[in-house]
Design a protein around this motif. Structure first.
Motif, PDB file in Angstrom:
ATOM      1  N   GLY A 694     -15.481  33.944  72.363  1.00  0.00           N
ATOM      2  CA  GLY A 694     -14.461  32.989  71.933  1.00  0.00           C
ATOM      3  C   GLY A 694     -13.127  33.597  71.591  1.00  0.00           C
ATOM      4  N   ILE A 695     -13.031  34.937  71.575  1.00  0.00           N
ATOM      5  CA  ILE A 695     -11.743  35.569  71.293  1.00  0.00           C
ATOM      6  C   ILE A 695     -11.456  36.591  72.384  1.00  0.00           C
ATOM      7  N   GLY A 696     -10.213  37.092  72.423  1.00  0.00           N
ATOM      8  CA  GLY A 696      -9.839  38.134  73.356  1.00  0.00           C
ATOM      9  C   GLY A 696      -9.067  37.600  74.548  1.00  0.00           C
ATOM     10  N   PRO A 697      -8.662  38.502  75.443  1.00  0.00           N
ATOM     11  CA  PRO A 697      -7.877  38.103  76.615  1.00  0.00           C
ATOM     12  C   PRO A 697      -8.605  37.079  77.462  1.00  0.00           C
ATOM     13  N   ARG A 698      -7.823  36.112  77.973  1.00  0.00           N
ATOM     14  CA  ARG A 698      -8.392  35.056  78.789  1.00  0.00           C
ATOM     15  C   ARG A 698      -7.299  34.426  79.655  1.00  0.00           C
ATOM     16  N   ILE A 699      -7.746  33.787  80.701  1.00  0.00           N
ATOM     17  CA  ILE A 699      -6.861  33.039  81.597  1.00  0.00           C
ATOM     18  C   ILE A 699      -7.097  31.561  81.353  1.00  0.00           C
ATOM     19  N   ARG A 700      -6.016  30.840  81.119  1.00  0.00           N
ATOM     20  CA  ARG A 700      -6.117  29.384  80.995  1.00  0.00           C
ATOM     21  C   ARG A 700      -5.346  28.751  82.145  1.00  0.00           C
ATOM     22  N   ARG A 701      -6.061  28.028  82.972  1.00  0.00           N
ATOM     23  CA  ARG A 701      -5.463  27.326  84.116  1.00  0.00           C
ATOM     24  C   ARG A 701      -5.331  25.857  83.748  1.00  0.00           C
ATOM     25  N   THR A 702      -4.118  25.330  83.822  1.00  0.00           N
ATOM     26  CA  THR A 702      -3.850  23.962  83.390  1.00  0.00           C
ATOM     27  C   THR A 702      -3.186  23.195  84.518  1.00  0.00           C
ATOM     28  N   LEU A 765      -0.549  36.159  87.736  1.00  0.00           N
ATOM     29  CA  LEU A 765      -0.785  34.754  87.412  1.00  0.00           C
ATOM     30  C   LEU A 765      -0.207  33.868  88.504  1.00  0.00           C
ATOM     31  N   LEU A 766      -0.781  32.716  88.651  1.00  0.00           N
ATOM     32  CA  LEU A 766      -0.365  31.755  89.667  1.00  0.00           C
ATOM     33  C   LEU A 766       0.301  30.557  89.012  1.00  0.00           C
ATOM     34  N   ASP A 767       1.321  30.046  89.707  1.00  0.00           N
ATOM     35  CA  ASP A 767       1.964  28.790  89.296  1.00  0.00           C
ATOM     36  C   ASP A 767       2.147  27.979  90.570  1.00  0.00           C
ATOM     37  N   ILE A 768       1.171  27.125  90.866  1.00  0.00           N
ATOM     38  CA  ILE A 768       1.111  26.393  92.127  1.00  0.00           C
ATOM     39  C   ILE A 768       1.783  25.029  91.946  1.00  0.00           C
ATOM     40  N   PRO A 786       3.783  17.483 104.894  1.00  0.00           N
ATOM     41  CA  PRO A 786       3.705  17.421 103.428  1.00  0.00           C
ATOM     42  C   PRO A 786       4.923  18.052 102.805  1.00  0.00           C
ATOM     43  N   GLN A 787       5.297  17.560 101.670  1.00  0.00           N
ATOM     44  CA  GLN A 787       6.464  18.064 100.942  1.00  0.00           C
ATOM     45  C   GLN A 787       5.990  18.876  99.735  1.00  0.00           C
ATOM     46  N   ALA A 788       6.309  20.203  99.709  1.00  0.00           N
ATOM     47  CA  ALA A 788       5.941  21.069  98.582  1.00  0.00           C
ATOM     48  C   ALA A 788       7.013  20.982  97.519  1.00  0.00           C
ATOM     49  N   LEU A 789       6.611  20.700  96.289  1.00  0.00           N
ATOM     50  CA  LEU A 789       7.553  20.583  95.185  1.00  0.00           C
ATOM     51  C   LEU A 789       7.733  21.924  94.480  1.00  0.00           C
ATOM     52  N   LEU A 790       8.669  21.989  93.605  1.00  0.00           N
ATOM     53  CA  LEU A 790       8.875  23.161  92.772  1.00  0.00           C
ATOM     54  C   LEU A 790       7.872  23.126  91.606  1.00  0.00           C
ATOM     55  N   PRO A 791       7.518  24.312  91.044  1.00  0.00           N
ATOM     56  CA  PRO A 791       6.582  24.321  89.905  1.00  0.00           C
ATOM     57  C   PRO A 791       7.080  23.420  88.784  1.00  0.00           C
ATOM     58  N   GLY A 792       6.175  22.592  88.285  1.00  0.00           N
ATOM     59  CA  GLY A 792       6.506  21.702  87.191  1.00  0.00           C
ATOM     60  C   GLY A 792       6.951  20.325  87.629  1.00  0.00           C
ATOM     61  N   THR A 806       1.485   6.022 103.282  1.00  0.00           N
ATOM     62  CA  THR A 806       1.264   5.880 101.838  1.00  0.00           C
ATOM     63  C   THR A 806       1.362   7.253 101.180  1.00  0.00           C
ATOM     64  N   LEU A 807       2.071   7.289 100.047  1.00  0.00           N
ATOM     65  CA  LEU A 807       2.244   8.561  99.326  1.00  0.00           C
ATOM     66  C   LEU A 807       0.968   8.925  98.565  1.00  0.00           C
ATOM     67  N   SER A 808       0.561  10.205  98.728  1.00  0.00           N
ATOM     68  CA  SER A 808      -0.567  10.766  97.960  1.00  0.00           C
ATOM     69  C   SER A 808      -0.106  12.086  97.348  1.00  0.00           C
ATOM     70  N   PHE A 809      -0.359  12.274  96.055  1.00  0.00           N
ATOM     71  CA  PHE A 809       0.157  13.454  95.357  1.00  0.00           C
ATOM     72  C   PHE A 809      -0.997  14.345  94.881  1.00  0.00           C
ATOM     73  N   ALA A 810      -0.944  15.637  95.199  1.00  0.00           N
ATOM     74  CA  ALA A 810      -1.924  16.625  94.727  1.00  0.00           C
ATOM     75  C   ALA A 810      -1.242  17.475  93.672  1.00  0.00           C
ATOM     76  N   PRO A 811      -1.593  17.310  92.394  1.00  0.00           N
ATOM     77  CA  PRO A 811      -0.907  18.066  91.345  1.00  0.00           C
ATOM     78  C   PRO A 811      -1.218  19.551  91.429  1.00  0.00           C
ATOM     79  N   GLY A 812      -0.289  20.366  91.065  1.00  0.00           N
ATOM     80  CA  GLY A 812      -0.502  21.806  91.028  1.00  0.00           C
ATOM     81  C   GLY A 812      -1.048  22.241  89.677  1.00  0.00           C
ATOM     82  N   TYR A 813      -1.043  23.553  89.459  1.00  0.00           N
ATOM     83  CA  TYR A 813      -1.531  24.073  88.179  1.00  0.00           C
ATOM     84  C   TYR A 813      -0.775  25.352  87.846  1.00  0.00           C
ATOM     85  N   ARG A 814      -0.908  25.742  86.598  1.00  0.00           N
ATOM     86  CA  ARG A 814      -0.259  26.954  86.129  1.00  0.00           C
ATOM     87  C   ARG A 814      -1.264  27.767  85.323  1.00  0.00           C
ATOM     88  N   GLU A 815      -1.277  29.119  85.534  1.00  0.00           N
ATOM     89  CA  GLU A 815      -2.150  30.017  84.797  1.00  0.00           C
ATOM     90  C   GLU A 815      -1.359  30.687  83.678  1.00  0.00           C
TER      91      GLU A 815
END
Length: 868
Positions: A694-702, A765-768, A786-792, A806-815
């Motif tokens: 539960g403690i120490g270095p870790r990667i959180r992907r959101t 780290l990745l920021d997709i 497909p249109q690639a957006l900027l991070p965020g 019809t528009l379909s959106f695939a959200p990215g993620y950030r580590e």
């Protein structure tokens, strides 16, 4: 004519006393002398008859001759009423007969009429739940096939009631009942009404002025019933023996506070009117308080000077008098004299009381005694363990000079074996003025265990284990173990053997082989989710020997074959290869097979007094070098230390500190990759108040939300990466409980934990960014690019959908990289160890007071058995 005869007879009867008086009247002097026996009236003598015959009626089991011999009557003997009464008493005294009578006393044809006591067919106990049959039956006199008598039955009733009184059940009642059977047999039934335990409702103390009742009650063995957790108390029932012990406890307490004249005037225990509880009343006299006067010493031992004796006393003039301090001083003096070879030193503290100044002077006198040598060592009680296993733990040998320190150390070493009862003592027996025998009587406890168990852990969920272990194999102190464990995240099988005295030398040789399969996990929101799997096959050899009495050195070699894969997560692969966009670059880099060849050593200092230590310290330092062949190279160092203090009244305080660091001996394969692979890193310490890993270095992907620029917490994935350095500190106080709770194996404690896990190179780290997809509404429309957006950016930044799409959106993620900080995490809490029938259980309730971003806290934890 008949009337004339009757009148004549009556007249003669009246005349006889008169004639007798007239005959006696002329000789008044003769009245002062005893009359001759022949002159005694014959009517005053018992009537003697002769037994013509003796017969017996009513005997069934006994022969007629046996009954006649018990009566003591024989044909031809004279008898009278007194002799017949004696015969009847003799028959009753045999306790063989329920009734005995004599007929034919007027004719001489004697008939002994008897009714034999029945034979007991069986004895039945009913209503006894608190005391089982196997505890009661050995205490009673009657038994099957014995002759039943009411006196013995009454005696057995009293014995049973006494057993219940010893348990504090003074309201217990026992009613004997007889069930008549054929052939003059009976069943004896004891109907037991146990009643409730007679508790101590109140303890009253009269005459105490310096200390209130509550303070004095804390010094007693007996406690008042009721209160919080009262059901766990075992010392709130009335016990006359405990009542006497409490008086001694009160006196001992006042003597430690300076009240040398204290006494208990009376102690009275009274049953309450409902006969359920007791009220105990003590009447005490405290008396004046004394201080220490002059402290002097005399010594007849040449190398044990009076100045040394006074220094060892540890008390000063002007301090409040304390009898316990004087006893401790005598103990210290005896131990110091024992170090010089005097086993039975006579040390007498002479008290010089001065009532006017209220001082108590102490004059210590050390008598002359010869130096003592060990004559022999006697070991008894060991039925399975060989003598040499015990003898080789002695630090003194036969013929050596006696030394109390070495004897105490021998006792601690034997206790640390774990083969015998906890309270073991080496007793000294003087066999000559200068010779002592050391006697150790051991009581063996089971050292082998065959276990098939199941448990539940807050991390592992269900745990299944099968193991066989013998810590005293063949009675030679060897250890042999084999086990299989299965749980949700880990599986293992292992086989090990250790010989602590190779070739009867103090050299330890051990070895083990094992297979371990471990599945790591991350968190998706609050749910655990499996990630990589680690399969490890290996074995090792260890060799150790003592440097001195308290320091041991050990070396070892281990060979491991590791395979890390993502086989259980096929969604992480693209075209058969690990996809960093799906699994994360930090996981893809760890996949593969590697060989670890590791050699190491340990240096341990240990002077604790047993497995469950209450004093002493344990210090250790170890290093492992990986690189003697194999694929990985590093140096791993660890240090740890634990100190124990027995602080009185059963409280044990312990302080523990440990830390470790892994130094790589090879460079990382590429930038952004730590040179120490994930399977070799530290994942300790386990701090209560934080989850496992539960403690120490870790990667959180959101994940990014579809309609806002904020991150979506529900889509978080957290992977623990471990670290190359850690430290931990722990302060714990073990709290004593009553005898009942101790018998249940309960050991509560309060603790403070602090520590951290850190020192890891930050991975790439990745920021997709999100992607806008345009799905055709019919088959005639071509899908736009497909249109690639900027991070965020979110779906609001997508271009308008073309016609017929019809528009379909695939959200990215950030580590995010979190937790790589040496700042301490801190928690406090309480816990309890329970040696339960289905295995050791640990429950902890802890609150994290200091934490870092990314840490996983946990308020409640429990574990049955072992966890990875």
């Amino acid at each position: 004519m008949r009337a004339s005869l009757l009148l004549g007879t009556i007249a003669g009867g009246w005349a006889s006393p008169v004639l007798a008086q007239q005959a006696a009247a002329p000789a008044p002097a003769a009245a002062t002398q005893p009359a001759p026996a022949a002159a005694a009236p014959t009517a005053a003598a018992p009537q003697q008859r002769v037994i013509r015959s003796i017969s017996v009626r009513g005997a069934q089991r006994l022969e007629a001759d046996t009954v006649r011999s018990y009566a003591g009557l024989n044909p031809g003997d004279t008898y009278d009423t007194e002799k017949l009464d004696t015969a009847i008493k003799a028959l009753y005294e045999t306790e063989l007969f329920a009734d005995a009578q004599i007929e034919g006393a007027d004719t001489g044809a004697i008939v002994l009429v008897v009714r034999e006591n029945p034979v007991i067919n069986r004895i039945v106990l009913e209503g006894n739940k608190r005391i089982k049959d196997d505890k009661i039956l050995p205490e009673i006199r009657l038994a099957p096939r014995q002759i039943f008598t009411r006196s013995k039955a009454r005696s057995d009733v009293e014995r049973i009631i006494e057993l219940y009184k010893r348990q504090g059940r003074f309201a217990a009642r026992v009613e004997p009942k007889v069930v008549t059977l054929d052939q003059n047999r009976v069943d004896l039934v004891f109907e037991v009404t146990e009643g409730d335990k007679s508790k101590v409702r109140a303890i009253n103390i009269i005459g105490n002025e310096q200390y209130d009742d509550g303070r004095l009650r804390k010094e007693m063995f007996t406690r008042e019933s009721g209160g919080f957790l009262g059901f766990l108390k075992s010392n709130d029932s009335y016990d006359p023996d405990r009542l006497a012990a409490d008086q001694q406890k009160l006196r001992a307490f006042y003597l430690t506070q300076g009240y040398a004249d204290f006494r208990v005037v009376s102690a009275l225990a009274e049953l309450t009117p409902d006969r359920r509880d007791f009220v105990i009343t003590y009447v005490v006299e405290e008396g004046p308080r004394y201080k220490f006067g002059d402290i002097t010493a005399e010594s007849e031992l040449r190398d044990f000077k009076p100045d040394t004796v006074v220094a060892l006393a540890g008390v000063k003039k002007g301090d409040w008098f304390n009898a316990k301090a004087v006893e401790d001083a005598v103990t210290r003096m005896n131990e110091a004299a024992g170090l010089l070879g005097y086993a039975f030193t006579e040390i007498d503290p002479n008290y010089e009381r001065n009532a006017e100044t209220r001082t108590m002077g102490i004059a210590f006198r050390v008598g002359e005694t010869p130096r003592t040598y060990v004559d022999r060592i006697n070991v008894s009680g060991n039925t399975g363990t060989r003598d040499k296993v015990v003898r080789r733990e002695f630090r003194v040998n036969e013929g050596d000079a006696f030394n109390t320190l070495k004897v105490k150390r021998s006792q601690d070493r034997i206790q640390s074996l774990g083969y015998f009862q906890e309270k073991l003592e080496i007793k000294q027996e003087q066999v000559a003025p200068d010779r002592v025998a050391l006697n150790v009587e051991v009581e063996e406890k089971p050292t082998g265990q065959l276990q098939l168990s199941a448990g539940y852990s807050s991390l592992e969920r269900f745990i299944l284990a099968a193991s066989v272990e013998q810590n005293n194999f063949r009675g030679m102190g060897q250890s042999l173990s084999a086990g299989i464990n299965y749980s949700r995240y880990s599986k293992s099988v292992q086989l090990g053997f250790t010989e602590p005295y190779l070739f009867d030398k103090q050299i330890l040789l051990g070895g083990q082989i094992y297979r371990r399969d471990f599945n790591s996990f991350n968190f998706v929101g609050n749910e655990r989710n499996r990630t990589y799997s680690q399969n490890q096959t290996g074995g090792g050899l260890s060799l150790g020997f003592p440097v001195n009495e308290f320091i041991n050195f050990g070396t070892r070699y281990t060979l491991n074959f590791d395979d890390i894969s993502l086989a259980n997560r096929p969604e992480f692969f693209t075209n058969g290869a690990c996809d960093p966009l799906k699994a994360g670059q930090y996981l893809c880099d760890e996949i593969g097979k590697r060989v670890t060849s590791l050699v190491g050593y340990s240096l341990v200092f240990d002077n604790t007094n047993g497995i469950r230590a209450t004093r002493g310290q344990r210090l250790g330092f170890s290093q492992d070098f990986a690189g003697l062949g194999g694929d990985v190279k590093y140096v791993r160092s660890r240090a740890e230390g634990t100190k124990y203090w027995g602080i009185g009244s059963g409280f044990v305080l312990s302080a523990r500190a440990e830390g470790g660091y892994i130094h790589p001996l090879q460079k990382a394969v590429r930038a952004g990759l730590d040179p120490i692979r994930i399977s070799d890193r530290f994942f300790t310490p386990q701090l209560r108040g934080f989850d496992i890993r539960g403690i120490g270095p870790r990667i959180r992907r959101t994940s990014y939300t579809a309609d806002a620029s904020a991150l979506e917490d529900e889509g978080q994935i957290t992977d623990a990466l471990g670290g190359r350095a850690y430290y931990m500190g722990r302060l714990e106080l073990e709290i004593p409980l009553g005898a009942g709770a101790r018998n249940l194996g309960l050991r509560p404690s309060a603790f403070v934990d602090v520590g951290s896990l850190f020192k890891l190179r930050q991975p790439n780290l990745l920021d997709i960014p999100g992607t806008c997809f345009y799905v055709p509404n019919d088959t005639t429309t071509t899908a736009p690019t497909p249109q690639a957006l900027l991070p965020g950016q979110t779906s609001a930044n997508c271009a308008a959908a073309p016609t017929n799409t019809t528009l379909s959106f695939a959200p990215g993620y950030r580590e995010e990289y979190l937790g790589n900080s040496a700042k301490p995490r801190l928690s406090i809490g309480v816990g309890v160890n329970w040696t339960s029938p289905f295995g050791p259980l640990r429950i902890d309730l802890a609150k994290a007071l200091l934490s870092q971003d990314g840490d996983d806290t946990k308020l409640f934890q429990f574990n049955v058995g072992t966890a990875f």
